[in-house]
Design a protein around this motif. Sequence first.
Motif, PDB file in Angstrom:
ATOM      1  N   ILE A 326      26.910  64.782  42.385  1.00  0.00           N
ATOM      2  CA  ILE A 326      27.163  63.399  41.979  1.00  0.00           C
ATOM      3  C   ILE A 326      27.177  62.432  43.162  1.00  0.00           C
ATOM      4  N   THR A 327      27.975  62.743  44.175  1.00  0.00           N
ATOM      5  CA  THR A 327      28.138  61.835  45.320  1.00  0.00           C
ATOM      6  C   THR A 327      28.056  62.627  46.617  1.00  0.00           C
ATOM      7  N   THR A 328      27.324  62.097  47.593  1.00  0.00           N
ATOM      8  CA  THR A 328      27.131  62.794  48.868  1.00  0.00           C
ATOM      9  C   THR A 328      27.207  61.812  50.031  1.00  0.00           C
ATOM     10  N   ARG A 329      27.230  62.379  51.232  1.00  0.00           N
ATOM     11  CA  ARG A 329      27.005  61.617  52.460  1.00  0.00           C
ATOM     12  C   ARG A 329      26.429  62.583  53.489  1.00  0.00           C
ATOM     13  N   VAL A 330      25.766  62.025  54.468  1.00  0.00           N
ATOM     14  CA  VAL A 330      25.194  62.851  55.526  1.00  0.00           C
ATOM     15  C   VAL A 330      26.294  63.177  56.531  1.00  0.00           C
ATOM     16  N   CYS A 331      26.415  64.449  56.869  1.00  0.00           N
ATOM     17  CA  CYS A 331      27.458  64.879  57.803  1.00  0.00           C
ATOM     18  C   CYS A 331      27.230  64.239  59.170  1.00  0.00           C
ATOM     19  N   SER A 359      20.991  69.859  60.184  1.00  0.00           N
ATOM     20  CA  SER A 359      21.759  68.808  59.514  1.00  0.00           C
ATOM     21  C   SER A 359      22.579  69.420  58.390  1.00  0.00           C
ATOM     22  N   ALA A 360      23.497  68.639  57.836  1.00  0.00           N
ATOM     23  CA  ALA A 360      24.344  69.122  56.740  1.00  0.00           C
ATOM     24  C   ALA A 360      24.629  67.991  55.766  1.00  0.00           C
ATOM     25  N   LEU A 361      24.686  68.354  54.501  1.00  0.00           N
ATOM     26  CA  LEU A 361      24.983  67.398  53.442  1.00  0.00           C
ATOM     27  C   LEU A 361      26.407  67.615  52.966  1.00  0.00           C
ATOM     28  N   GLU A 362      27.204  66.563  53.002  1.00  0.00           N
ATOM     29  CA  GLU A 362      28.570  66.629  52.502  1.00  0.00           C
ATOM     30  C   GLU A 362      28.574  66.195  51.036  1.00  0.00           C
ATOM     31  N   VAL A 363      28.971  67.096  50.158  1.00  0.00           N
ATOM     32  CA  VAL A 363      29.025  66.807  48.722  1.00  0.00           C
ATOM     33  C   VAL A 363      30.463  66.464  48.353  1.00  0.00           C
ATOM     34  N   LEU A 364      30.663  65.249  47.849  1.00  0.00           N
ATOM     35  CA  LEU A 364      32.011  64.739  47.586  1.00  0.00           C
ATOM     36  C   LEU A 364      32.426  64.878  46.132  1.00  0.00           C
ATOM     37  N   ALA A 376      35.366  67.284  45.385  1.00  0.00           N
ATOM     38  CA  ALA A 376      35.057  68.559  46.029  1.00  0.00           C
ATOM     39  C   ALA A 376      36.286  69.441  46.176  1.00  0.00           C
ATOM     40  N   ALA A 377      37.425  68.841  46.464  1.00  0.00           N
ATOM     41  CA  ALA A 377      38.665  69.613  46.644  1.00  0.00           C
ATOM     42  C   ALA A 377      39.052  70.333  45.359  1.00  0.00           C
ATOM     43  N   ALA A 378      38.964  69.639  44.231  1.00  0.00           N
ATOM     44  CA  ALA A 378      39.315  70.247  42.944  1.00  0.00           C
ATOM     45  C   ALA A 378      38.368  71.397  42.619  1.00  0.00           C
TER      46      ALA A 378
END
Length: 392
Positions: A326-331, A359-364, A376-378
Amino acid sequence: MKNEIDENIGTPTPSKTLIAVEQNRKQMNSSLMLRRFFTLNATSSSSSSCSASLKPPSKRKQLVFLGSPQVSAAVLDDLFNASTAPDSMFEVAAIVTQPPSGRNRGRKVMPSPVAQHALDRGFPSDLIFTPEKAGEEIFLSSLRALQPELCITAAYGNILPRKFLEIPPMGTVNIHPSLLPLYRGAAPVQRALQDGVKETGVSLAFTVRALDAGPVIACERFEVDDQIKATDLLALLFSQGSKLLIHELPSIFDGSANLKAQPQDDSKATLAPKITPEESWLSFDQEASVLHNKVRAFAGWPGTRAKVVVIDDKNGEHNVLDLKIITTRVCGQSNIQVNEADDVRFIKDALVFPCSGSSALEVLEVQLPGKKVVNAAAFWNGLRGQRLKILG
């Protein structure tokens, strides 16, 4: 009708002649009213439709609006509000939109957002047209009967044939969410975000038979935030587009817009083809920035998905999940260290997916099939110590 009147003139007495002529005159008037009534698709025995057809012609310019999704409904709302001003030069004479379709989980057949908004505003239902195709002769006949002076399109979703474009004498004007000639086509905002553009905009252009190729009346530029999603950018651009349209309507009505409209440079044109569901899958052998832009671009529909494997080291079980991203940002960190190339880790508030080029993708935020969107925590806590790996 003429032959019947001629036959009653000659030998009958004057009184009978007058009666016959008067009866036929009433029949002719009644026939004209009925033709007007049915041309506008009015329902039978609708007193409001009959009274509407008997209204004296308005001095305001007759405008027909074409649109379908929610962003179009917002444009229509602005037009309704502008048309109610005492000094308004126009009124919305009719609305053209996509036919009702099955939406939401129950697939209940519902009118398009534009049609629903028009009904909510009290717009006559018999002046809302929903042709399957804009070239249908019955629809075109109804449109000609209205004698619109201008048509406005905003994400209508249907190709307009030449027969349609020939009807309004002042032409058809389109609100297009890109800086034409860039991103001509069905998905200009989505393709622009997918390309990672830093600037986009909205154009007001005359409609011609070639796809989004008409002369540009005016445009507005918009700086693109690297986190904005397609759904939000679409809303912003169409909101700005409706303001631009209302500002330019006087020049369109007096003809000066035709003089100032600039032809497009076809050599600089780029295309924005329709998105397909097959494009929604993420491939982590691409760089994180490419995947992040795709997640933003495909937000809403069709979304982006990834296949992951949940591994229970205690019993060796493997469970494949179809995970909607759903929502991401670039690490921001470079050279992310992972135990294996396809391991997914949880760091701070994000699931970290290793990608190409170190590179890495942070999935929120993610969503499992049939479930609600969770952070992501849940999701990580729900794994209860199981490992997560990229599949493929």
